[in-house]
Design a protein around this motif. Sequence first.
Motif, PDB file in Angstrom:
ATOM      1  N   UNK A  73      -6.057  -8.425 -39.535  1.00  0.00           N
ATOM      2  CA  UNK A  73      -5.323  -9.176 -40.565  1.00  0.00           C
ATOM      3  C   UNK A  73      -6.074 -10.401 -41.072  1.00  0.00           C
ATOM      4  N   UNK A  74      -7.292 -10.664 -40.556  1.00  0.00           N
ATOM      5  CA  UNK A  74      -8.018 -11.873 -40.954  1.00  0.00           C
ATOM      6  C   UNK A  74      -8.422 -11.819 -42.427  1.00  0.00           C
ATOM      7  N   UNK A  75      -8.406 -12.980 -43.068  1.00  0.00           N
ATOM      8  CA  UNK A  75      -8.835 -13.118 -44.462  1.00  0.00           C
ATOM      9  C   UNK A  75      -9.623 -14.409 -44.615  1.00  0.00           C
ATOM     10  N   UNK A  76     -10.229 -14.565 -45.782  1.00  0.00           N
ATOM     11  CA  UNK A  76     -10.871 -15.825 -46.139  1.00  0.00           C
ATOM     12  C   UNK A  76     -11.939 -16.270 -45.160  1.00  0.00           C
ATOM     13  N   UNK A  77     -11.940 -17.580 -44.832  1.00  0.00           N
ATOM     14  CA  UNK A  77     -12.959 -18.141 -43.941  1.00  0.00           C
ATOM     15  C   UNK A  77     -12.879 -17.551 -42.543  1.00  0.00           C
ATOM     16  N   UNK A  78     -11.670 -17.219 -42.093  1.00  0.00           N
ATOM     17  CA  UNK A  78     -11.541 -16.601 -40.771  1.00  0.00           C
ATOM     18  C   UNK A  78     -12.229 -15.246 -40.743  1.00  0.00           C
ATOM     19  N   UNK A  79     -12.081 -14.487 -41.825  1.00  0.00           N
ATOM     20  CA  UNK A  79     -12.752 -13.192 -41.898  1.00  0.00           C
ATOM     21  C   UNK A  79     -14.263 -13.366 -41.833  1.00  0.00           C
ATOM     22  N   UNK A  80     -14.775 -14.343 -42.554  1.00  0.00           N
ATOM     23  CA  UNK A  80     -16.213 -14.621 -42.550  1.00  0.00           C
ATOM     24  C   UNK A  80     -16.681 -15.065 -41.170  1.00  0.00           C
ATOM     25  N   UNK A  81     -15.876 -15.959 -40.536  1.00  0.00           N
ATOM     26  CA  UNK A  81     -16.272 -16.492 -39.242  1.00  0.00           C
ATOM     27  C   UNK A  81     -16.315 -15.447 -38.154  1.00  0.00           C
ATOM     28  N   UNK A  82     -15.448 -14.443 -38.224  1.00  0.00           N
ATOM     29  CA  UNK A  82     -15.406 -13.422 -37.178  1.00  0.00           C
ATOM     30  C   UNK A  82     -16.350 -12.264 -37.455  1.00  0.00           C
ATOM     31  N   UNK A  83     -16.503 -11.903 -38.734  1.00  0.00           N
ATOM     32  CA  UNK A  83     -17.142 -10.629 -39.050  1.00  0.00           C
ATOM     33  C   UNK A  83     -18.353 -10.741 -39.965  1.00  0.00           C
ATOM     34  N   UNK A  84     -19.003 -11.870 -39.973  1.00  0.00           N
ATOM     35  CA  UNK A  84     -20.296 -11.965 -40.644  1.00  0.00           C
ATOM     36  C   UNK A  84     -21.224 -10.898 -40.059  1.00  0.00           C
ATOM     37  N   UNK A  85     -22.184 -10.440 -40.842  1.00  0.00           N
ATOM     38  CA  UNK A  85     -23.039  -9.352 -40.372  1.00  0.00           C
ATOM     39  C   UNK A  85     -23.710  -9.677 -39.043  1.00  0.00           C
ATOM     40  N   UNK A  86     -24.107 -10.916 -38.844  1.00  0.00           N
ATOM     41  CA  UNK A  86     -24.773 -11.267 -37.589  1.00  0.00           C
ATOM     42  C   UNK A  86     -23.849 -11.058 -36.392  1.00  0.00           C
ATOM     43  N   UNK A  87     -22.559 -11.442 -36.531  1.00  0.00           N
ATOM     44  CA  UNK A  87     -21.604 -11.224 -35.447  1.00  0.00           C
ATOM     45  C   UNK A  87     -21.411  -9.731 -35.189  1.00  0.00           C
ATOM     46  N   UNK A  88     -21.333  -8.955 -36.261  1.00  0.00           N
ATOM     47  CA  UNK A  88     -21.155  -7.517 -36.103  1.00  0.00           C
ATOM     48  C   UNK A  88     -22.357  -6.881 -35.402  1.00  0.00           C
ATOM     49  N   UNK A  89     -23.549  -7.313 -35.747  1.00  0.00           N
ATOM     50  CA  UNK A  89     -24.751  -6.779 -35.090  1.00  0.00           C
ATOM     51  C   UNK A  89     -24.723  -7.114 -33.602  1.00  0.00           C
ATOM     52  N   UNK A  90     -24.323  -8.338 -33.283  1.00  0.00           N
ATOM     53  CA  UNK A  90     -24.257  -8.756 -31.878  1.00  0.00           C
ATOM     54  C   UNK A  90     -23.313  -7.865 -31.085  1.00  0.00           C
TER      55      UNK A  90
END
Length: 695
Positions: A73-90
């Motif tokens: 359900x995350x949106x906006x800055x929270x979505x960016x903070x959790x699921x930036x490509x670098x976080x997803x790669x990690x």
Amino acid sequence: MPKSPDTPRDPRPLAAESQGKPTAPAAGSTLGTARTARQLTACDTTGFTGKSGAALVQQVESAGLDCVNTLFTLTGNDAKGAFDEAQMVTVANALRDTAAGYPGDNSTSAGQLVLFLRAGYYVQWNNADAVGPYGTGLRSAIRGALDAFFAAPHSKDVTEANGATLAEAVTLIDSARENARYTGVVKRLLGDYTGGWTGSMAAAVGNTATVIERGFELPEFTAALQADPSFATTMASFVTRNSAQLTGSDPVTRIGIQIGNLVASDGLRAQGRPIVKDLVNRYPLVGATGPLTMNLLWFAENKDAGNCSYYGTCDVPAKLVPLVLTSDHTCNPNLRIRSQSMTARQNTDTCTSLVNQDAFFHRVVKDNGPVADDRNTALEVVVFDDYYNYSLYAWEMYHIAVDNGGMYEEGNPAAPGNQARFIAHQADWLRPGFQIWNLNHEYTHYLDGRYDMYGDFEAGMTTPTIWWVEGLAEYVSYGYRGVHYDDAVTQAGKGTYPLSALFDSTYDNADSTRVYNWGYLAVRYMLQSHPQDVDALLAEYRAGDWNGARTLLKTTIGTRYDADFATWLKACAADNCGTPPTDQAPLCTAADTRQYDKNCRRDGVAATTGDYGYSFLYLPAGVRQLTITTSGGTGNADLYYNGPTWATTSSYQAKSTNPGNGETLTISNPPSGWVYFSLHAQQGFGGVTVTTTYS
């Protein structure tokens, strides 16, 4: 063909609705610990949005599945903070490392890692501007993670513990759009599956339907299937081995339907044709296998058109009619009902409703009989059990669009033997009550086409006539049934359209609100405020002078009534829409207030709740038609007729039981002598006008 207002949709899959519509990755988990009827556990999302690297991995692995599930359900800055490509790669790399020693259960938190990655793809799809793009770095990492997981020996365990994570990993294939890379995984699951797989293992197989269905959106998936024809035969074998599970809402049906996409692809059609042909002819068109066969037939006819001889399906429309419509009831020589399962009482009540609507309609439009060259003397009403059956069968049986709430087929009314037909369905969401959705609306289309509009439906569309065609259908439907049109009154308060603009409405330039709600308002206003103009307009329509009608609306009337229409809308929004002019019969003269005559009325009829207002009249020999109507007043009076004996709710030959006091009964060939009818007070009523006429 006039369309009906939309209807609630059945969640079961229909092939026609999935073509060419790219869809989002699947949403939150419904498996394992996250599968619960209660509200998801509260979760502090800052633990995910403010961390990276090893700290993020630890946060994901230590969180409960319910907590990770809230990240969808995350949106906006929270979505960016959790699921930036670098976080997803990690997290993808962490899944790769964990998968190397995957023990076949969630003791190493592989499930949390998979679910986090699924959430990331879902959130990025829906919030791409906030999260940013995903590129080759993540693609490489997710492939490494999925390669490692599906290579792990315990990922093949047929256990509930493994199935919970496996099912999510299968869905992750599609979320990451790696459908082509893992066709081997899908093929293995379909090939290994047996009826003994239950719970999360069965769900894992069911989730392959998403991988297959959305895979057909990807050129690389089609290329993979071209290179491996065994994928198609594996799907076919999966269906035939497990055909005992076919119900229409089961995974076997859903996966089997995807076989149809083979014939939708130029590169796969040669593989798909013999499989689709076999399945369509192997299983019955109705019953538990109907959803599979009919959806595959849809693909064959719409994506491989002109080849019914190859498939052996050219005679399917004719075969379906008696198979699907097992009830056949004749109301009178002019009206027939064919349905899937209507009862005798439902047939009788429907006949009564339609026959009585005739009288109401003719009072509204004041016609002098059918228009020239109209031979549509008989109407066939087709009623499916629900919208799903309507959408599953009507497209093939009658070659109509089914993205609507019903359809009227006028055909060519001048052609000998032409069959006018209203195709509808029951409103299953209103059960245990019985209602044919849009019944009175569509019947009005038949009457309007026969008595007001020269030629066929397409002829009437040469100039904009939708405001009248759909507006009148709504007006008669609501007016005849005595139902308050809440949506139209609400729209009146918005004052969105001037009357002159509504004269320009078409199916292409107007949404359903303008077509139906505003069409009703325009027709009601014109009938009440300018009946002479309506008479002049209908004279043009009945002669087929569409340009003359257009000149009347756009030049003679033009914008002259716009200001008055706006004033009327304000009054209507306050529930003061007025009443149409009526040609009232004279008052009855018999001293006994219960007695009526050939053409007379009584005003102020009343009764308390549960009581009756008993009435009678004398009919000479040779009466062909008796009509009894009630209108006005307060409360709720229901009308009952019982021929030569007193009429009650338990002893009657015909009834009209609409909400309110707008009731009509038309009795064909009544007996001579005294006949009896009554008004039963469903709710105490007063001030009601009762009118009797016969010919």
